[in-house]
Design an enzyme around this catalytic site. Structure first.
Site, mmCIF file in Angstrom:
data_model
loop_
_atom_site.group_PDB
_atom_site.id
_atom_site.type_symbol
_atom_site.label_atom_id
_atom_site.label_comp_id
_atom_site.label_asym_id
_atom_site.label_seq_id
_atom_site.Cartn_x
_atom_site.Cartn_y
_atom_site.Cartn_z
ATOM 1 N N THR A 178 -34.801 -14.114 18.635
ATOM 2 C CA THR A 178 -35.066 -13.311 19.819
ATOM 3 C C THR A 178 -36.574 -13.290 20.005
ATOM 4 O OG1 THR A 178 -34.691 -11.200 20.950
ATOM 5 C CG2 THR A 178 -35.085 -11.102 18.553
ATOM 6 N N GLU A 217 -32.311 -20.096 21.218
ATOM 7 C CA GLU A 217 -31.866 -19.020 22.110
ATOM 8 C C GLU A 217 -30.580 -19.408 22.839
ATOM 9 O OE1 GLU A 217 -32.817 -15.976 22.827
ATOM 10 O OE2 GLU A 217 -34.949 -15.741 22.410
ATOM 11 N N LYS A 264 -27.146 -18.261 18.967
ATOM 12 C CA LYS A 264 -28.456 -17.642 19.230
ATOM 13 C C LYS A 264 -28.984 -17.127 17.896
ATOM 14 C CE LYS A 264 -30.473 -13.757 21.856
ATOM 15 N NZ LYS A 264 -31.801 -14.315 22.009
#
EC number: 3.5.1.135
Length: 104
Positions: free
Chosen positions: A25, A75, A22
């Site tokens: 954000t 993500e 990831k």
């Protein structure tokens, strides 16, 4: 406005952040003031447990309907899941901000 020095994530994202799966954000307007080049302390939203530091790479505006597979990959989830997660956190939102980061 002063740049934030901390960031929180739901605990369920910790493993993906620490593994490098990831790398972005997606946040609302209230969290758009992160500064590229700055380092932030990261903790869990639920308990406030610090688990890493992240270097902010960029902060870019994006509209909800412009989110694509590339964002979902960053993500570490499918596009449908990403859109569902965003709608759960920010119901009805259209203007978002993609915060790119790297683990330090």
């Amino acid at each position: 406005m002063t740049a934030p020095t901390t960031m929180t994530f739901f605990e369920r994202f910790e493993t993906d952040i620490l593994s490098g799966k990831k790398t972005i954000t997606i946040r609302d307007e209230s969290e758009r003031n992160y500064q590229p080049g700055s380092v932030v302390e990261v903790s869990t939203l639920e308990q406030g447990r610090v688990f890493c530091n992240l270097k902010i790479i960029s902060v870019e505006p994006i509209l909800f309907y412009d989110l694509g597979e590339f964002h979902a990959q960053q993500e570490n989830m499918t596009l449908d899941v990403l859109k569902d997660v965003i709608q759960d956190i920010y119901p009805g939102i259209s203007q978002l901000y993609v915060v790119s980061y790297e683990l330090v």
